[in-house]
Design a protein around this motif. Structure first.
Motif, PDB file in Angstrom:
ATOM      1  N   LEU A   7      13.386 -11.478   5.277  1.00 53.78           N
ATOM      2  CA  LEU A   7      13.414 -10.439   6.296  1.00 53.78           C
ATOM      3  C   LEU A   7      12.851 -10.941   7.615  1.00 53.78           C
ATOM      4  O   LEU A   7      11.816 -11.619   7.645  1.00 53.78           O
ATOM      5  N   GLY A   8      13.537 -10.584   8.690  1.00 52.60           N
ATOM      6  CA  GLY A   8      13.000 -10.815  10.013  1.00 52.60           C
ATOM      7  C   GLY A   8      12.077  -9.678  10.407  1.00 52.60           C
ATOM      8  O   GLY A   8      11.951  -8.671   9.701  1.00 52.60           O
ATOM      9  N   LEU A   9      11.451  -9.809  11.574  1.00 51.31           N
ATOM     10  CA  LEU A   9      10.477  -8.819  12.027  1.00 51.31           C
ATOM     11  C   LEU A   9      11.105  -7.434  12.139  1.00 51.31           C
ATOM     12  O   LEU A   9      10.543  -6.445  11.668  1.00 51.31           O
ATOM     13  N   GLY A  10      12.306  -7.353  12.756  1.00 55.38           N
ATOM     14  CA  GLY A  10      12.933  -6.055  12.965  1.00 55.38           C
ATOM     15  C   GLY A  10      13.270  -5.356  11.672  1.00 55.38           C
ATOM     16  O   GLY A  10      13.014  -4.158  11.504  1.00 55.38           O
ATOM     17  N   THR A  11      13.853  -6.096  10.721  1.00 57.27           N
ATOM     18  CA  THR A  11      14.230  -5.490   9.436  1.00 57.27           C
ATOM     19  C   THR A  11      12.997  -5.081   8.652  1.00 57.27           C
ATOM     20  O   THR A  11      12.951  -3.995   8.058  1.00 57.27           O
ATOM     21  N   PHE A  12      11.988  -5.933   8.639  1.00 59.60           N
ATOM     22  CA  PHE A  12      10.748  -5.612   7.935  1.00 59.60           C
ATOM     23  C   PHE A  12      10.146  -4.319   8.476  1.00 59.60           C
ATOM     24  O   PHE A  12       9.724  -3.445   7.718  1.00 59.60           O
ATOM     25  N   GLU A  13      10.137  -4.187   9.788  1.00 57.98           N
ATOM     26  CA  GLU A  13       9.542  -3.009  10.424  1.00 57.98           C
ATOM     27  C   GLU A  13      10.196  -1.701   9.988  1.00 57.98           C
ATOM     28  O   GLU A  13       9.519  -0.679   9.845  1.00 57.98           O
ATOM     29  N   THR A  14      11.513  -1.718   9.818  1.00 60.30           N
ATOM     30  CA  THR A  14      12.192  -0.465   9.501  1.00 60.30           C
ATOM     31  C   THR A  14      11.702   0.113   8.187  1.00 60.30           C
ATOM     32  O   THR A  14      11.695   1.337   8.003  1.00 60.30           O
ATOM     33  N   TYR A  15      11.253  -0.729   7.270  1.00 60.77           N
ATOM     34  CA  TYR A  15      10.767  -0.245   5.974  1.00 60.77           C
ATOM     35  C   TYR A  15       9.341   0.273   6.046  1.00 60.77           C
ATOM     36  O   TYR A  15       8.844   0.852   5.075  1.00 60.77           O
ATOM     37  N   LEU A  16       8.682   0.087   7.178  1.00 62.63           N
ATOM     38  CA  LEU A  16       7.359   0.669   7.383  1.00 62.63           C
ATOM     39  C   LEU A  16       7.447   2.068   7.959  1.00 62.63           C
ATOM     40  O   LEU A  16       6.460   2.797   7.982  1.00 62.63           O
ATOM     41  N   GLY A  17       8.627   2.447   8.441  1.00 67.07           N
ATOM     42  CA  GLY A  17       8.803   3.734   9.089  1.00 67.07           C
ATOM     43  C   GLY A  17       8.987   4.858   8.097  1.00 67.07           C
ATOM     44  O   GLY A  17       9.074   4.654   6.882  1.00 67.07           O
ATOM     45  N   PRO A  18       9.079   6.092   8.595  1.00 66.03           N
ATOM     46  CA  PRO A  18       9.214   7.258   7.715  1.00 66.03           C
ATOM     47  C   PRO A  18      10.532   7.309   6.986  1.00 66.03           C
ATOM     48  O   PRO A  18      10.642   7.926   5.954  1.00 66.03           O
ATOM     49  N   ALA A  19      11.571   6.661   7.519  1.00 68.28           N
ATOM     50  CA  ALA A  19      12.872   6.635   6.848  1.00 68.28           C
ATOM     51  C   ALA A  19      13.410   5.220   6.942  1.00 68.28           C
ATOM     52  O   ALA A  19      13.722   4.737   8.029  1.00 68.28           O
ATOM     53  N   THR A  70       1.312   2.034  12.831  1.00 70.98           N
ATOM     54  CA  THR A  70       1.231   3.244  12.010  1.00 70.98           C
ATOM     55  C   THR A  70       0.167   2.999  10.960  1.00 70.98           C
ATOM     56  O   THR A  70      -0.288   1.859  10.761  1.00 70.98           O
ATOM     57  N   GLN A  71      -0.230   4.047  10.276  1.00 67.64           N
ATOM     58  CA  GLN A  71      -1.203   3.857   9.197  1.00 67.64           C
ATOM     59  C   GLN A  71      -0.638   2.938   8.111  1.00 67.64           C
ATOM     60  O   GLN A  71      -1.367   2.124   7.540  1.00 67.64           O
ATOM     61  N   THR A  72       0.667   3.064   7.825  1.00 66.47           N
ATOM     62  CA  THR A  72       1.273   2.172   6.837  1.00 66.47           C
ATOM     63  C   THR A  72       1.227   0.734   7.320  1.00 66.47           C
ATOM     64  O   THR A  72       0.884  -0.187   6.561  1.00 66.47           O
ATOM     65  N   GLY A  73       1.568   0.516   8.588  1.00 71.41           N
ATOM     66  CA  GLY A  73       1.534  -0.835   9.132  1.00 71.41           C
ATOM     67  C   GLY A  73       0.147  -1.441   9.106  1.00 71.41           C
ATOM     68  O   GLY A  73      -0.037  -2.617   8.750  1.00 71.41           O
ATOM     69  N   PHE A  74      -0.853  -0.647   9.462  1.00 75.09           N
ATOM     70  CA  PHE A  74      -2.229  -1.144   9.438  1.00 75.09           C
ATOM     71  C   PHE A  74      -2.681  -1.417   7.997  1.00 75.09           C
ATOM     72  O   PHE A  74      -3.422  -2.374   7.743  1.00 75.09           O
ATOM     73  N   ALA A  75      -2.263  -0.564   7.058  1.00 80.52           N
ATOM     74  CA  ALA A  75      -2.643  -0.780   5.660  1.00 80.52           C
ATOM     75  C   ALA A  75      -2.016  -2.047   5.111  1.00 80.52           C
ATOM     76  O   ALA A  75      -2.645  -2.794   4.346  1.00 80.52           O
ATOM     77  N   VAL A  76      -0.763  -2.315   5.488  1.00 80.78           N
ATOM     78  CA  VAL A  76      -0.122  -3.570   5.071  1.00 80.78           C
ATOM     79  C   VAL A  76      -0.914  -4.754   5.598  1.00 80.78           C
ATOM     80  O   VAL A  76      -1.195  -5.720   4.863  1.00 80.78           O
ATOM     81  N   ARG A  77      -1.323  -4.706   6.869  1.00 76.47           N
ATOM     82  CA  ARG A  77      -2.063  -5.814   7.461  1.00 76.47           C
ATOM     83  C   ARG A  77      -3.470  -5.948   6.878  1.00 76.47           C
ATOM     84  O   ARG A  77      -4.055  -7.041   6.899  1.00 76.47           O
ATOM     85  N   ARG A  78      -4.012  -4.857   6.321  1.00 74.90           N
ATOM     86  CA  ARG A  78      -5.343  -4.943   5.704  1.00 74.90           C
ATOM     87  C   ARG A  78      -5.276  -5.543   4.316  1.00 74.90           C
ATOM     88  O   ARG A  78      -6.060  -6.435   3.960  1.00 74.90           O
ATOM     89  N   TRP A  79      -4.353  -5.072   3.475  1.00 71.56           N
ATOM     90  CA  TRP A  79      -4.400  -5.397   2.057  1.00 71.56           C
ATOM     91  C   TRP A  79      -3.485  -6.542   1.624  1.00 71.56           C
ATOM     92  O   TRP A  79      -3.768  -7.204   0.622  1.00 71.56           O
ATOM     93  N   CYS A  80      -2.417  -6.796   2.380  1.00 70.48           N
ATOM     94  CA  CYS A  80      -1.431  -7.766   1.899  1.00 70.48           C
ATOM     95  C   CYS A  80      -1.696  -9.215   2.320  1.00 70.48           C
ATOM     96  O   CYS A  80      -1.445 -10.128   1.521  1.00 70.48           O
ATOM     97  N   PRO A  81      -2.185  -9.493   3.530  1.00 69.80           N
ATOM     98  CA  PRO A  81      -2.416 -10.895   3.891  1.00 69.80           C
ATOM     99  C   PRO A  81      -3.281 -11.675   2.902  1.00 69.80           C
ATOM    100  O   PRO A  81      -2.952 -12.827   2.577  1.00 69.80           O
TER     101      PRO A  81
END
Length: 364
Positions: free
Chosen positions: A23-35, A49-60
């Protein structure tokens, strides 16, 4: 926070597959959104978003990086590892022991067997009823063959699936009972006559018939409530009581109070906690505490609802454990609960209730 909340194994009782492609940045981002699939507004990013921040906290850390690293660094590391290895590390970092996977959504998504192998877990299929009926219709030439093949397909699938699910409001609150044979044949004839191959099932009579065919198998039936109030399902719940089929209300937030009421009123109705906890910190804990005040503890089931990104499984599991620890730990600290009771209830919500409803091995 109670120790059990941070270490308890989970059954993810409703999720989808993860993408097999890089996945590139744009495609990855769409799955962080509400739809999934909808891009962010121009000049903005779903990483904010809270989802984006949570991904950056727990996944790296699961990929060998520092928490909160920039999105570009994270995605570069993801590509360096490759989609298979990154997915393996992420899924194995969730603490999820069993995945129940809705295989209905389109796209290049890994199935239950691939999820199980990547996550060192068990996985079972959830069969989407509408899709099954559409596949049967594609190969049935007459109304009689369609209805016969549909019944055979539903009952045959029940032998291997963990549950059925439906995404459409196929029931009619004022008529919760099964439609009569003549009504079903008439609806099937009209639908087949006006349908092209691959056309969606939208006829309300056929959808109601399909639900009752599924109920007859005894397999759990998951009902997508969405953002609607589930109270109109009360008549359907009453009509199916005592038949041996459990009903699981999916995605009931913000109408979690109504869902909890139905779970309290009917022995075979259960509530999915996933969307109610799709937020972070104190807000997720507050919602969980409210549900626990309204519904019996044996009626609540964890799910991630994740689709596309293994990161969403990680975030959902972390958020659930955090909320569980905050709520139950607070009640233990106040002296309202004992430590032992808190650990027992944590196990019920995390895996015990799902194990009972779906007949899963106790090893989960």
């Amino acid at each position: 926070m109670i120790d059990a909340a941070s270490s308890v194994r989970l059954v993810d009782q409703y999720c989808h597959g993860v993408l097999r492609t890089e996945l590139g940045l744009g495609t990855f981002e769409t799955y962080l959104g509400p739809a999934a699939g909808a891009p962010p507004a121009a000049g903005t990013t779903f990483f904010d978003t809270q989802t984006g921040f949570a991904v950056r906290r727990w996944c790296p850390p699961l990929l060998g990086l520092e928490p909160h690293c920039p999105p570009a660094h994270y995605l570069a590391r993801r590509r360096e590892l490759g989609v298979v290895e990154a997915g393996r590390r992420l899924l194995r970092g969730t603490g999820i022991a069993t995945y129940l996977v809705d295989t209905g959504p389109p796209g290049d998504l890994a199935g239950p067997a691939e999820i199980a192998a990547a996550g060192e877990a068990q996985a079972r299929e959830i069969v989407r009823l509408e899709l099954l009926a559409e596949q049967v219709a594609d190969t049935s030439g007459t109304v009689e063959s369609f209805l016969a093949n549909l019944a055979e397909a539903v009952h045959g699938t029940a032998g291997s699936a963990a549950a059925f699910t439906t995404v459409a409001a196929g029931w009619q609150p004022e008529r919760p009972e099964p439609p009569g044979p003549g009504e079903v044949r008439g609806a099937a004839g009209r639908w087949l006559a006006g349908r092209r191959v691959g056309g969606p099932l939208t006829d309300p009579v056929l959808l109601r018939h399909l639900l009752w065919v599924a109920v007859a198998t005894g397999l759990p039936l998951q009902l997508h409530v969405g953002a609607d109030d589930p109270m109109p399902l009360a008549d359907f719940a009453a009509a199916t009581a005592g038949l041996g089929t459990d009903l699981v209300l999916l995605h009931g937030y913000p109408h979690h109070r109504s869902a909890a009421h139905l779970a309290s009123a009917y022995p075979h109705v259960y509530v999915d906690l996933g969307p109610a906890l799709a937020r972070t910190g104190a807000r997720a804990a507050a919602v969980l505490a409210e549900i626990l005040e309204l519904a019996p503890f044996g009626k609540l089931l964890f799910s991630s609802g994740a689709r596309g990104l293994p990161e969403l499984h990680v975030v959902a599991a972390r958020t659930f454990r955090d909320a569980l620890g905050r709520v139950l730990g607070g009640w233990v600290a106040d002296g309202a609960w004992s430590q032992g009771d808190a650990e027992r209830v944590a196990g019920l919500l995390a895996w015990g209730n799902a194990g009972r409803v779906y007949g899963l091995p106790r090893a989960a």
